[in-house]
Write a protein that holds these residues in place. Structure first.
Motif, PDB file in Angstrom:
ATOM      1  N   LYS A  51      37.767  57.767  81.622  1.00  0.00           N
ATOM      2  CA  LYS A  51      37.688  58.960  80.103  1.00  0.00           C
ATOM      3  C   LYS A  51      38.378  59.211  79.575  1.00  0.00           C
ATOM      4  CE  LYS A  51      34.214  62.368  78.365  1.00  0.00           C
ATOM      5  NZ  LYS A  51      34.735  61.681  77.021  1.00  0.00           N
ATOM      6  N   GLY A  52      38.864  59.057  78.489  1.00  0.00           N
ATOM      7  CA  GLY A  52      40.285  59.732  77.382  1.00  0.00           C
ATOM      8  C   GLY A  52      41.686  59.146  78.258  1.00  0.00           C
ATOM      9  N   GLU A  53      41.952  58.918  78.303  1.00  0.00           N
ATOM     10  CA  GLU A  53      43.378  57.390  78.670  1.00  0.00           C
ATOM     11  C   GLU A  53      43.271  56.440  77.770  1.00  0.00           C
ATOM     12  OE1 GLU A  53      44.034  55.026  82.422  1.00  0.00           O
ATOM     13  OE2 GLU A  53      42.423  53.749  82.220  1.00  0.00           O
ATOM     14  N   ILE A  54      45.076  56.242  77.845  1.00  0.00           N
ATOM     15  CA  ILE A  54      45.575  55.404  76.504  1.00  0.00           C
ATOM     16  C   ILE A  54      45.826  54.531  78.424  1.00  0.00           C
ATOM     17  CG2 ILE A  54      47.338  54.464  75.565  1.00  0.00           C
ATOM     18  CD1 ILE A  54      47.645  57.538  74.306  1.00  0.00           C
ATOM     19  N   PHE A  55      45.473  53.390  77.722  1.00  0.00           N
ATOM     20  CA  PHE A  55      45.308  52.053  78.793  1.00  0.00           C
ATOM     21  C   PHE A  55      45.734  51.055  77.821  1.00  0.00           C
ATOM     22  CE2 PHE A  55      44.379  48.467  81.137  1.00  0.00           C
ATOM     23  CZ  PHE A  55      44.913  48.949  82.852  1.00  0.00           C
ATOM     24  N   ALA A  56      47.292  50.571  78.383  1.00  0.00           N
ATOM     25  CA  ALA A  56      47.710  48.943  77.858  1.00  0.00           C
ATOM     26  C   ALA A  56      47.386  47.706  78.240  1.00  0.00           C
ATOM     27  CB  ALA A  56      48.940  49.348  77.673  1.00  0.00           C
ATOM     28  N   LEU A  57      46.955  46.869  78.294  1.00  0.00           N
ATOM     29  CA  LEU A  57      46.851  45.672  78.628  1.00  0.00           C
ATOM     30  C   LEU A  57      48.113  44.461  77.933  1.00  0.00           C
ATOM     31  CD1 LEU A  57      44.707  44.260  80.773  1.00  0.00           C
ATOM     32  CD2 LEU A  57      43.385  43.745  78.413  1.00  0.00           C
ATOM     33  N   LEU A  58      48.708  44.461  79.098  1.00  0.00           N
ATOM     34  CA  LEU A  58      50.484  43.781  79.268  1.00  0.00           C
ATOM     35  C   LEU A  58      49.570  42.339  79.026  1.00  0.00           C
ATOM     36  CD1 LEU A  58      53.200  45.799  80.267  1.00  0.00           C
ATOM     37  CD2 LEU A  58      52.561  44.704  77.887  1.00  0.00           C
ATOM     38  N   GLY A  59      50.443  40.911  78.754  1.00  0.00           N
ATOM     39  CA  GLY A  59      50.300  39.770  78.865  1.00  0.00           C
ATOM     40  C   GLY A  59      50.619  39.265  78.170  1.00  0.00           C
ATOM     41  N   PRO A  60      51.653  37.874  78.326  1.00  0.00           N
ATOM     42  CA  PRO A  60      51.318  37.105  77.329  1.00  0.00           C
ATOM     43  C   PRO A  60      50.588  36.075  76.317  1.00  0.00           C
ATOM     44  CG  PRO A  60      51.560  35.663  79.669  1.00  0.00           C
ATOM     45  CD  PRO A  60      51.192  37.059  79.746  1.00  0.00           C
ATOM     46  N   ASN A  61      51.357  35.137  75.600  1.00  0.00           N
ATOM     47  CA  ASN A  61      49.672  34.679  74.474  1.00  0.00           C
ATOM     48  C   ASN A  61      48.723  34.018  75.054  1.00  0.00           C
ATOM     49  OD1 ASN A  61      50.284  36.201  72.010  1.00  0.00           O
ATOM     50  ND2 ASN A  61      51.968  34.484  71.377  1.00  0.00           N
ATOM     51  N   GLY A  62      47.287  34.258  75.142  1.00  0.00           N
ATOM     52  CA  GLY A  62      46.589  32.984  75.714  1.00  0.00           C
ATOM     53  C   GLY A  62      46.255  33.861  77.306  1.00  0.00           C
ATOM     54  N   ALA A  63      47.008  35.324  77.637  1.00  0.00           N
ATOM     55  CA  ALA A  63      46.461  35.527  78.532  1.00  0.00           C
ATOM     56  C   ALA A  63      45.202  35.829  79.142  1.00  0.00           C
ATOM     57  CB  ALA A  63      47.399  36.712  79.323  1.00  0.00           C
ATOM     58  N   GLY A  64      44.442  35.636  78.133  1.00  0.00           N
ATOM     59  CA  GLY A  64      42.860  36.556  78.213  1.00  0.00           C
ATOM     60  C   GLY A  64      42.402  37.877  77.731  1.00  0.00           C
ATOM     61  N   LYS A  65      43.614  38.415  77.343  1.00  0.00           N
ATOM     62  CA  LYS A  65      43.369  39.993  76.785  1.00  0.00           C
ATOM     63  C   LYS A  65      42.691  39.870  75.650  1.00  0.00           C
ATOM     64  CE  LYS A  65      47.731  40.236  74.705  1.00  0.00           C
ATOM     65  NZ  LYS A  65      48.529  38.998  75.213  1.00  0.00           N
ATOM     66  N   THR A  66      42.672  39.322  74.690  1.00  0.00           N
ATOM     67  CA  THR A  66      41.387  38.906  73.734  1.00  0.00           C
ATOM     68  C   THR A  66      39.709  38.383  74.610  1.00  0.00           C
ATOM     69  OG1 THR A  66      43.038  38.863  71.772  1.00  0.00           O
ATOM     70  CG2 THR A  66      40.653  38.158  71.197  1.00  0.00           C
ATOM     71  N   THR A  67      39.957  37.554  74.990  1.00  0.00           N
ATOM     72  CA  THR A  67      38.876  37.379  75.893  1.00  0.00           C
ATOM     73  C   THR A  67      38.135  38.730  76.335  1.00  0.00           C
ATOM     74  OG1 THR A  67      39.445  34.962  75.543  1.00  0.00           O
ATOM     75  CG2 THR A  67      37.302  35.779  77.420  1.00  0.00           C
ATOM     76  N   LEU A  68      38.966  39.302  76.913  1.00  0.00           N
ATOM     77  CA  LEU A  68      38.257  40.443  77.541  1.00  0.00           C
ATOM     78  C   LEU A  68      37.663  41.546  76.732  1.00  0.00           C
ATOM     79  CD1 LEU A  68      38.477  41.610  80.662  1.00  0.00           C
ATOM     80  CD2 LEU A  68      40.345  42.963  80.096  1.00  0.00           C
ATOM     81  N   ILE A  69      38.298  41.536  76.014  1.00  0.00           N
ATOM     82  CA  ILE A  69      38.084  42.514  75.261  1.00  0.00           C
ATOM     83  C   ILE A  69      36.420  42.322  74.347  1.00  0.00           C
ATOM     84  CG2 ILE A  69      38.480  43.102  72.699  1.00  0.00           C
ATOM     85  CD1 ILE A  69      41.273  43.987  73.061  1.00  0.00           C
ATOM     86  N   SER A  70      36.629  40.921  74.145  1.00  0.00           N
ATOM     87  CA  SER A  70      35.324  40.175  72.695  1.00  0.00           C
ATOM     88  C   SER A  70      34.493  40.484  73.771  1.00  0.00           C
ATOM     89  CB  SER A  70      35.727  38.919  72.988  1.00  0.00           C
ATOM     90  OG  SER A  70      36.494  38.973  71.999  1.00  0.00           O
TER      91      SER A  70
END
Lengths: 314, 253
Positions: free
Chosen positions: A36-55
């Motif tokens: 709670k309350g943190e800023i978390f950065a998810l790093l990764g190259p294109n197509g790594a799964g970042k958007t799928t994870l959020i979705s």
């Protein structure tokens, strides 16, 4: 060493997988806890799964397996509760081109089950410098402003968690600074922020913790400081008085290289090690009669760390 | 029930209608007026009465149905297709609302629009042809049920379609022919026995005849059969949409 006790995570992801109908496996069993309350950065190259994870967390994509809980509630069984707590700013500038700004903000607020609140809508629009444009149709706005409209939509319903999917992609430097300021200010109000980016400097600038995702796997989650310290190689740069043609044979085997046409001698060392080897090196140089005008040390950036993590896998 | 969300979607769709008033209301009215001029005045004068109703008046219910069906499908399919096309559907899918509320919002708004359109066309028709409505309440009832049924179908098409051409296929290839062959302009009793039997498999026959019954008190099929057919149609559409949301078909994959 025992980790200090952590409060219950606001977002907890367990064994999350997603295989698209095409057979593409976008997520291969992701486990992640967000505090709670943190800023978390998810790093990764294109197509790594970042958007799928959020979705998958937000309910836009149905996960193939695994669970997601938000403040203890399951995001499938208790979707009304979990979704009301989450604001999402998508990567694509998807807007209703013909809608006036203020209507689209009111729409979002209603959609997330909140009663109309003109004061809050005004506050959000003012914070994002959109108040003067409130009656403009979205199609009349610049790309940067459209991005801010999307952020305003996500904030319209007072979320506890804000997902920013590549918030500064294609945004100019000034607006990027503004965005960072805004994210920090939001965190001050207690909002948990999860951002994806492939700009390393963004993560370095903003995040408390960093996760690196590649090919659908979370390969690392670490405090930013720890990560930088743990993986951070340091370099000692000696600006030589007389350029060298080659590293002297007497120093062969040492992690040394020449740069700037032999004017700089660079020594790479592990900042965490007991012995950095610097005093010994300087002594050897003095013995060899290699003189220098100045020296500096520098720490590798997150970018170097990131490249060293992802490159061997590709 | 997320009433605020329901209201937001409904209002958004009605605003969209207001912005496109010309194409969504004026165009169908002009088209229908042309039908009245051609079929009602030009040809109608040479036609015999059908079941004691002058031909121009006889085709009024069928013409209203024709517009109602095409516009219902068009409006409802566009309502859900556009967010998919522009990408704004992300917000609908990530919002704390149930599929039922989503459908209620989109289909409710589209059906409202169809209903308004149907009444405007009826009023326009009255300018060309003097007709009376024997059972006004039943007429409104049929109008509402038909609008809902075809808005549901349109919604399903909007979810299914992944291109503008697919949006047109079902209305043009299936609904349009069924409507023309569904007794909008004639009584199926005028057909040879064999084709009368075939027509009974056309759901539009039941819609048009039920609607016509509410005007003139007579129809080619029983009123019960009409209501049953509409109910079945609505049930099938709901089942399809329920399956779509259940599996995330074309929405969440």
């Amino acid at each position: 060493m025992l980790a200090p006790p952590q409060p219950a995570p606001i977002l907890s992801i367990r064994g999350l997988t997603k295989t698209y109908a095409s057979g593409f496996q976008a997520l291969k069993g992701v486990d992640l806890d967000i505090r709670k309350g943190e800023i978390f950065a998810l790093l990764g190259p294109n197509g790594a799964g970042k958007t799928t994870l959020i979705s998958a967390v937000c309910g836009i994509v149905t996960a193939t397996s695994g669970t997601v809980t938000v403040a203890g509630y399951d995001n499938v069984a208790d979707y009304r509760r979990t979704r009301a707590m989450i604001g999402l700013v998508p990567q694509e500038l998807s807007t209703n081109a013909f809608e006036p700004v203020i209507s689209t903000i009111r729409f979002s607020r209603g959609l997330f089950g909140k009663p109309p609140n003109p004061a809050h809508v005004e506050k959000v629009l003012r914070t994002l410098s959109l108040w003067d444009k409130r009656n403009s149709r979205i199609m009349e706005l610049s790309g940067g402003m459209k991005r801010r409209v999307l952020i305003a939509k996500a904030l319209s319903h007072e979320p506890d968690i804000l997902f920013l999917d590549e918030p500064t992609a294609g945004v100019d430097v000034e607006l990027r600074r503004d965005m960072w300021e805004m994210v920090r200010a939001l965190r001050e109000t207690g909002v948990t922020i999860i951002l994806t980016t492939h700009y390393i400097e963004e993560a370095e600038e903003m995040a408390d913790r960093i996760g690196v995702i590649d090919k659908g796997e979370l390969i690392l989650v670490e405090e930013k400081k720890t990560l930088m310290a743990k993986l951070g190689r340091k370099q000692l740069v000696l600006h030589l008085r007389e350029p060298l043609a080659a590293v002297p044979d007497a120093l062969a085997g040492q992690p040394l290289e020449l740069a700037q046409d032999g004017h700089d001698l660079i020594y790479t060392f592990d900042a965490q090690a007991e012995e950095t080897g610097i005093p010994a090196l300087l002594k050897r140089l003095a013995d060899l009669g290699i003189d220098f005008k100045d020296l500096q040390t520098r720490q590798s950036s997150l970018e170097d760390i990131f490249v060293s993590l992802v490159r061997p896998r590709s | 029930m997320n009433v605020y969300a329901l209201r937001a979607i409904y209002r958004f769709e009605m605003d969209r209608m207001r912005r496109t008033l010309l194409q969504s209301l004026v165009t169908p009215v002009i088209t229908t007026s042309l039908y009245f001029v051609v079929f009602g005045s030009a040809i109608g004068g040479r036609m015999a009465e059908i079941d004691g109703v002058p031909y121009a008046a006889y085709i009024v219910p069928g013409l209203v149905m024709l517009s109602l069906l095409t516009e219902s499908i068009f409006n409802a399919s566009f309502g859900i297709y556009m967010p998919k096309f522009t990408g704004t559907v992300y917000e609908i899918l990530s919002a704390p609302i149930s599929p039922f509320e989503i459908i209620l919002g989109y289909v409710g708004a589209a059906a409202t629009k169809s209903l308004i359109l149907g009444l405007v066309i009826l009023a326009t028709a009255r300018l060309f042809v003097p007709f009376e409505i024997l059972h006004p309440l039943a007429m409104i009832g049929f109008l509402v049920l038909t609008a809902v049924a075809f808005c549901l179908l349109g919604f399903a098409i909007g979810v299914w379609a992944d291109g503008f051409e697919k949006m047109q296929i079902i209305p043009m290839m299936i609904v349009m022919p069924l409507t023309f062959l569904g007794g909008s302009f004639y009584s199926i009793k005028m057909l040879p026995a064999f084709w009368q039997q075939v027509s009974l498999f056309n759901p539009v026959v039941y819609l048009v005849n039920g609607f016509r019954w509410s005007f003139y008190g007579q129809a080619d099929v029983g009123i019960g059969a009409s209501l049953g057919m509409i109910a079945a149609f609505i049930a099938i559409c709901i089942a399809i949409i329920w399956w779509m949301f259940r599996t995330g078909y074309k929405l969440k994959n």
